[in-house]
Design a protein around this motif. Structure first.
Motif, mmCIF file in Angstrom:
data_model
loop_
_atom_site.group_PDB
_atom_site.id
_atom_site.type_symbol
_atom_site.label_atom_id
_atom_site.label_comp_id
_atom_site.label_asym_id
_atom_site.label_seq_id
_atom_site.Cartn_x
_atom_site.Cartn_y
_atom_site.Cartn_z
ATOM 1 N N MET A 1 0.825 -1.191 0.000
ATOM 2 C CA MET A 1 0.000 0.000 0.000
ATOM 3 C C MET A 1 0.871 1.257 0.000
ATOM 4 O O MET A 1 0.520 2.257 -0.617
ATOM 5 C CB MET A 1 -0.911 -0.023 1.212
ATOM 6 N N SER A 2 2.002 1.191 0.684
ATOM 7 C CA SER A 2 2.885 2.363 0.691
ATOM 8 C C SER A 2 3.494 2.584 -0.693
ATOM 9 O O SER A 2 3.681 3.726 -1.110
ATOM 10 C CB SER A 2 3.983 2.212 1.740
ATOM 11 N N TYR A 3 3.771 1.497 -1.410
ATOM 12 C CA TYR A 3 4.294 1.634 -2.767
ATOM 13 C C TYR A 3 3.217 2.238 -3.674
ATOM 14 O O TYR A 3 3.513 3.082 -4.529
ATOM 15 C CB TYR A 3 4.766 0.287 -3.307
ATOM 16 N N ASP A 4 1.980 1.845 -3.459
ATOM 17 C CA ASP A 4 0.856 2.414 -4.211
ATOM 18 C C ASP A 4 0.752 3.916 -3.941
ATOM 19 O O ASP A 4 0.615 4.713 -4.870
ATOM 20 C CB ASP A 4 -0.443 1.693 -3.828
ATOM 21 N N ARG A 5 0.835 4.299 -2.669
ATOM 22 C CA ARG A 5 0.789 5.721 -2.314
ATOM 23 C C ARG A 5 1.982 6.470 -2.904
ATOM 24 O O ARG A 5 1.859 7.594 -3.361
ATOM 25 C CB ARG A 5 0.760 5.904 -0.794
ATOM 26 N N TYR A 6 3.149 5.808 -2.855
ATOM 27 C CA TYR A 6 4.347 6.422 -3.425
ATOM 28 C C TYR A 6 4.142 6.712 -4.912
ATOM 29 O O TYR A 6 4.433 7.809 -5.388
ATOM 30 C CB TYR A 6 5.561 5.500 -3.214
ATOM 31 N N GLN A 7 3.644 5.728 -5.649
ATOM 32 C CA GLN A 7 3.417 5.922 -7.085
ATOM 33 C C GLN A 7 2.361 6.996 -7.329
ATOM 34 O O GLN A 7 2.507 7.821 -8.225
ATOM 35 C CB GLN A 7 2.986 4.608 -7.749
ATOM 36 N N ALA A 8 1.286 6.997 -6.535
ATOM 37 C CA ALA A 8 0.197 7.959 -6.735
ATOM 38 C C ALA A 8 0.633 9.390 -6.441
ATOM 39 O O ALA A 8 0.203 10.330 -7.112
ATOM 40 C CB ALA A 8 -0.992 7.586 -5.854
ATOM 41 N N ILE A 9 1.512 9.573 -5.455
ATOM 42 C CA ILE A 9 1.905 10.925 -5.059
ATOM 43 C C ILE A 9 3.168 11.388 -5.779
ATOM 44 O O ILE A 9 3.242 12.522 -6.256
ATOM 45 C CB ILE A 9 2.089 11.000 -3.522
ATOM 46 N N CYS A 10 4.167 10.510 -5.879
ATOM 47 C CA CYS A 10 5.455 10.923 -6.447
ATOM 48 C C CYS A 10 5.512 10.804 -7.968
ATOM 49 O O CYS A 10 6.233 11.537 -8.622
ATOM 50 C CB CYS A 10 6.585 10.108 -5.822
ATOM 51 N N ASN A 11 4.769 9.855 -8.531
ATOM 52 C CA ASN A 11 4.757 9.663 -9.990
ATOM 53 C C ASN A 11 3.317 9.545 -10.497
ATOM 54 O O ASN A 11 2.935 8.519 -11.055
ATOM 55 C CB ASN A 11 5.522 8.384 -10.374
ATOM 56 N N PRO A 12 2.512 10.570 -10.309
ATOM 57 C CA PRO A 12 1.086 10.444 -10.645
ATOM 58 C C PRO A 12 0.808 10.187 -12.126
ATOM 59 O O PRO A 12 -0.158 9.494 -12.462
ATOM 60 C CB PRO A 12 0.485 11.777 -10.191
ATOM 61 N N LEU A 13 1.652 10.688 -13.017
ATOM 62 C CA LEU A 13 1.402 10.490 -14.443
ATOM 63 C C LEU A 13 1.740 9.072 -14.898
ATOM 64 O O LEU A 13 1.229 8.602 -15.910
ATOM 65 C CB LEU A 13 2.191 11.518 -15.262
ATOM 66 N N HIS A 14 2.582 8.386 -14.162
ATOM 67 C CA HIS A 14 2.966 7.011 -14.514
ATOM 68 C C HIS A 14 2.190 5.967 -13.714
ATOM 69 O O HIS A 14 2.417 4.777 -13.892
ATOM 70 C CB HIS A 14 4.469 6.807 -14.269
ATOM 71 N N TYR A 15 1.306 6.433 -12.816
ATOM 72 C CA TYR A 15 0.623 5.521 -11.893
ATOM 73 C C TYR A 15 -0.112 4.390 -12.610
ATOM 74 O O TYR A 15 0.052 3.220 -12.288
ATOM 75 C CB TYR A 15 -0.340 6.309 -10.989
ATOM 76 N N THR A 16 -0.922 4.731 -13.596
ATOM 77 C CA THR A 16 -1.739 3.700 -14.261
ATOM 78 C C THR A 16 -0.907 2.732 -15.095
ATOM 79 O O THR A 16 -1.337 1.604 -15.327
ATOM 80 C CB THR A 16 -2.822 4.347 -15.153
ATOM 81 N N THR A 17 0.264 3.146 -15.515
ATOM 82 C CA THR A 17 1.113 2.217 -16.270
ATOM 83 C C THR A 17 1.921 1.312 -15.349
ATOM 84 O O THR A 17 2.248 0.186 -15.723
ATOM 85 C CB THR A 17 2.078 2.971 -17.218
#
Length: 194
Positions: A1-17
């Protein structure tokens, strides 16, 4: 879940990929496989222990440490396995969580608006609360063993308190649930006045 939050906050444009369905399936299969392999290792080692004397576990559930106390065999090997498992299954994920949140905090502090920072921190606060309760009690029990009464009390946190509080903590971070609770409390106060 922390990795998910990391991707959502730090790399929001790459999140879905990055966090797609295949990634989630691989992560779930990997977690299940690792835990099954680790627990199989403990069960096979426990199968070689001899148990004699009273078969009464001085604990409120069948945990590893109280079970090892009943053994009349040498338990050094299984205690070393347990320490190894704690490092692999608790310390390593906790390290990933801490590193993820360090990057999240660095990214959030770069947000210019105060409301943006507060909103981002509020989405992470529920997860940090649950992680602190769970990993704090788990690591304290298995890495720093102490008296039986203290271990029994601390094991309540990772077996009972954390799963009990988990839905409540995550629900309270939801705006709709907060509004529903406010409405419920207003109705209760209104009915108590009459």
């Amino acid at each position: 879940m922390s990795y998910d939050r990391y991707q959502a906050i730090c790399n929001p444009l790459h999140y879905t990929t990055v966090i797609d369905q295949m990634f989630c399936i691989k992560a779930i299969v990997l977690c299940w496989w690792v835990i099954f392999a680790m627990e199989l290792m403990v069960v096979l080692t426990m199968g070689h222990l001899d148990f004699c004397g009273p078969n009464i576990i001085d604990h409120f559930f069948c945990d590893l440490e109280p079970l090892l106390e009943l053994s009349c065999s040498d338990t050094f090997i299984i205690k070393m396995e347990t320490l190894f498992l704690v490092i692999v299954l608790a310390i390593c994920p906790l390290t990933v969580i801490i590193v993820s949140y360090v990057y999240i905090i660095i990214t959030v502090l770069k947000i210019p608006s105060v409301t943006g920072r507060q909103k981002t921190f509020s989405t992470c606060s529920a997860h940090l609360t649950v992680v602190s309760l769970y990993y704090g009690s788990l690591i304290t029990i298995y890495v720093f063993p102490r008296q039986q009464n203290a271990n029994t009390f601390l094991s309540l946190f990772y077996t009972v308190v954390t799963p009990l509080l988990n839905p409540m903590i995550y629900s309270l971070s939801n705006r709709d649930i907060k509004q529903a609770l406010k409405k419920l409390f207003k109705n209760i106060l209104h009915s108590l006045r009459f």
